[in-house]
Scaffold this motif. Structure first.
Motif, PDB file in Angstrom:
ATOM      1  N   LEU A 113       2.098 -12.201 -10.489  1.00 38.96           N
ATOM      2  CA  LEU A 113       1.862 -10.784 -10.217  1.00 38.96           C
ATOM      3  C   LEU A 113       0.393 -10.494  -9.930  1.00 38.96           C
ATOM      4  O   LEU A 113       0.080  -9.641  -9.095  1.00 38.96           O
ATOM      5  CB  LEU A 113       2.337  -9.931 -11.394  1.00 38.96           C
ATOM      6  N   SER A 114      -0.488 -11.187 -10.602  1.00 44.48           N
ATOM      7  CA  SER A 114      -1.920 -10.999 -10.340  1.00 44.48           C
ATOM      8  C   SER A 114      -2.285 -11.447  -8.938  1.00 44.48           C
ATOM      9  O   SER A 114      -3.018 -10.759  -8.222  1.00 44.48           O
ATOM     10  CB  SER A 114      -2.750 -11.777 -11.359  1.00 44.48           C
ATOM     11  N   LEU A 115      -1.770 -12.600  -8.532  1.00 40.68           N
ATOM     12  CA  LEU A 115      -2.053 -13.077  -7.176  1.00 40.68           C
ATOM     13  C   LEU A 115      -1.403 -12.187  -6.123  1.00 40.68           C
ATOM     14  O   LEU A 115      -1.968 -11.967  -5.054  1.00 40.68           O
ATOM     15  CB  LEU A 115      -1.573 -14.514  -7.015  1.00 40.68           C
ATOM     16  N   TRP A 116      -0.234 -11.654  -6.428  1.00 43.71           N
ATOM     17  CA  TRP A 116       0.436 -10.752  -5.500  1.00 43.71           C
ATOM     18  C   TRP A 116      -0.364  -9.478  -5.304  1.00 43.71           C
ATOM     19  O   TRP A 116      -0.518  -8.990  -4.179  1.00 43.71           O
ATOM     20  CB  TRP A 116       1.827 -10.458  -6.019  1.00 43.71           C
ATOM     21  N   ALA A 117      -0.899  -8.935  -6.397  1.00 44.78           N
ATOM     22  CA  ALA A 117      -1.717  -7.725  -6.298  1.00 44.78           C
ATOM     23  C   ALA A 117      -3.020  -8.000  -5.540  1.00 44.78           C
ATOM     24  O   ALA A 117      -3.498  -7.145  -4.794  1.00 44.78           O
ATOM     25  CB  ALA A 117      -2.016  -7.178  -7.685  1.00 44.78           C
ATOM     26  N   LEU A 118      -3.587  -9.178  -5.713  1.00 43.41           N
ATOM     27  CA  LEU A 118      -4.803  -9.518  -4.973  1.00 43.41           C
ATOM     28  C   LEU A 118      -4.529  -9.733  -3.484  1.00 43.41           C
ATOM     29  O   LEU A 118      -5.346  -9.363  -2.640  1.00 43.41           O
ATOM     30  CB  LEU A 118      -5.442 -10.772  -5.569  1.00 43.41           C
ATOM     31  N   GLN A 119      -3.401 -10.338  -3.164  1.00 42.19           N
ATOM     32  CA  GLN A 119      -3.077 -10.584  -1.761  1.00 42.19           C
ATOM     33  C   GLN A 119      -2.764  -9.294  -1.014  1.00 42.19           C
ATOM     34  O   GLN A 119      -3.090  -9.164   0.158  1.00 42.19           O
ATOM     35  CB  GLN A 119      -1.902 -11.537  -1.637  1.00 42.19           C
ATOM     36  N   LEU A 120      -2.128  -8.342  -1.679  1.00 36.40           N
ATOM     37  CA  LEU A 120      -1.785  -7.083  -1.015  1.00 36.40           C
ATOM     38  C   LEU A 120      -2.973  -6.146  -0.897  1.00 36.40           C
ATOM     39  O   LEU A 120      -2.937  -5.211  -0.104  1.00 36.40           O
ATOM     40  CB  LEU A 120      -0.654  -6.380  -1.758  1.00 36.40           C
ATOM     41  N   ASP A 121      -3.985  -6.359  -1.698  1.00 37.93           N
ATOM     42  CA  ASP A 121      -5.169  -5.484  -1.729  1.00 37.93           C
ATOM     43  C   ASP A 121      -4.802  -4.024  -2.004  1.00 37.93           C
ATOM     44  O   ASP A 121      -5.365  -3.106  -1.443  1.00 37.93           O
ATOM     45  CB  ASP A 121      -5.935  -5.579  -0.419  1.00 37.93           C
ATOM     46  N   ALA A 122      -3.822  -3.848  -2.863  1.00 34.61           N
ATOM     47  CA  ALA A 122      -3.373  -2.511  -3.218  1.00 34.61           C
ATOM     48  C   ALA A 122      -3.790  -2.203  -4.643  1.00 34.61           C
ATOM     49  O   ALA A 122      -3.588  -3.004  -5.549  1.00 34.61           O
ATOM     50  CB  ALA A 122      -1.859  -2.415  -3.081  1.00 34.61           C
ATOM     51  N   THR A 123      -4.389  -1.047  -4.828  1.00 37.69           N
ATOM     52  CA  THR A 123      -4.863  -0.684  -6.163  1.00 37.69           C
ATOM     53  C   THR A 123      -3.735  -0.199  -7.064  1.00 37.69           C
ATOM     54  O   THR A 123      -3.873  -0.220  -8.280  1.00 37.69           O
ATOM     55  CB  THR A 123      -5.936   0.413  -6.069  1.00 37.69           C
ATOM     56  N   GLU A 124      -2.610   0.234  -6.486  1.00 36.55           N
ATOM     57  CA  GLU A 124      -1.522   0.730  -7.337  1.00 36.55           C
ATOM     58  C   GLU A 124      -0.788  -0.393  -8.057  1.00 36.55           C
ATOM     59  O   GLU A 124      -0.108  -0.157  -9.041  1.00 36.55           O
ATOM     60  CB  GLU A 124      -0.521   1.568  -6.532  1.00 36.55           C
ATOM     61  N   PHE A 125      -0.926  -1.629  -7.592  1.00 30.39           N
ATOM     62  CA  PHE A 125      -0.296  -2.760  -8.253  1.00 30.39           C
ATOM     63  C   PHE A 125      -1.232  -3.475  -9.223  1.00 30.39           C
ATOM     64  O   PHE A 125      -0.844  -4.458  -9.831  1.00 30.39           O
ATOM     65  CB  PHE A 125       0.212  -3.780  -7.231  1.00 30.39           C
ATOM     66  N   SER A 126      -2.451  -3.000  -9.364  1.00 27.41           N
ATOM     67  CA  SER A 126      -3.412  -3.719 -10.200  1.00 27.41           C
ATOM     68  C   SER A 126      -3.136  -3.555 -11.695  1.00 27.41           C
ATOM     69  O   SER A 126      -3.561  -4.386 -12.492  1.00 27.41           O
ATOM     70  CB  SER A 126      -4.829  -3.270  -9.874  1.00 27.41           C
ATOM     71  N   ALA A 127      -2.430  -2.510 -12.088  1.00 30.70           N
ATOM     72  CA  ALA A 127      -2.138  -2.296 -13.510  1.00 30.70           C
ATOM     73  C   ALA A 127      -0.880  -3.040 -13.961  1.00 30.70           C
ATOM     74  O   ALA A 127      -0.675  -3.234 -15.166  1.00 30.70           O
ATOM     75  CB  ALA A 127      -1.975  -0.814 -13.798  1.00 30.70           C
ATOM     76  N   THR A 128      -0.064  -3.470 -13.038  1.00 31.37           N
ATOM     77  CA  THR A 128       1.201  -4.129 -13.382  1.00 31.37           C
ATOM     78  C   THR A 128       1.003  -5.435 -14.147  1.00 31.37           C
ATOM     79  O   THR A 128       1.686  -5.652 -15.151  1.00 31.37           O
ATOM     80  CB  THR A 128       2.032  -4.355 -12.110  1.00 31.37           C
ATOM     81  N   PRO A 129       0.081  -6.329 -13.745  1.00 27.51           N
ATOM     82  CA  PRO A 129      -0.100  -7.553 -14.540  1.00 27.51           C
ATOM     83  C   PRO A 129      -0.606  -7.284 -15.955  1.00 27.51           C
ATOM     84  O   PRO A 129      -0.207  -7.973 -16.896  1.00 27.51           O
ATOM     85  CB  PRO A 129      -1.120  -8.359 -13.743  1.00 27.51           C
ATOM     86  N   MET A 130      -1.439  -6.284 -16.130  1.00 31.18           N
ATOM     87  CA  MET A 130      -1.926  -5.964 -17.476  1.00 31.18           C
ATOM     88  C   MET A 130      -0.814  -5.394 -18.349  1.00 31.18           C
ATOM     89  O   MET A 130      -0.755  -5.676 -19.548  1.00 31.18           O
ATOM     90  CB  MET A 130      -3.090  -4.969 -17.390  1.00 31.18           C
TER      91      MET A 130
END
Length: 98
Positions: free
Chosen positions: A44-61
């Motif tokens: 999930l962390s790599l997915w959020a980094l690849q998409l460059d979307a800030t709305e997915f950055s809280a999901t891994p935490m």
């Protein structure tokens, strides 16, 4: 499928297979669950980094917080069953006797 995606997918599948087929000790089941959660967190962390979307950055935490709660509940159950039954074998646990 890139090698990175393949490695995290295979880590999750190996954790699931270990959980499904090697259920002799409660501690090994908890370790397999933690391996699955760790592979999900990194994916999930790599997915959020690849998409460059800030709305997915809280999901891994959020997943990491749930994983920590799951680990603490699992260790509490491990201590409770080892105190009451004297072992952590899953074969010795019976819901009808508890």
């Amino acid at each position: 499928m890139t090698p990175v995606h393949f490695s995290f997918t295979s880590a999750f599948v190996l954790g699931f297979m270990g959980l499904a087929f090697h259920r002799t000790h409660l501690l090994s089941a908890l370790l397999c669950l933690e391996g699955m959660m760790l592979s999900l967190y990194i994916a999930l962390s790599l997915w959020a980094l690849q998409l460059d979307a800030t709305e997915f950055s809280a999901t891994p935490m959020l997943l990491l917080a749930f994983s920590a709660c799951e680990a603490s509940a699992g260790l509490a159950l491990l201590v409770a069953t080892s105190r009451t039954h004297g072992t952590d074998h899953l074969q010795s646990l019976n819901l009808l006797r508890c």
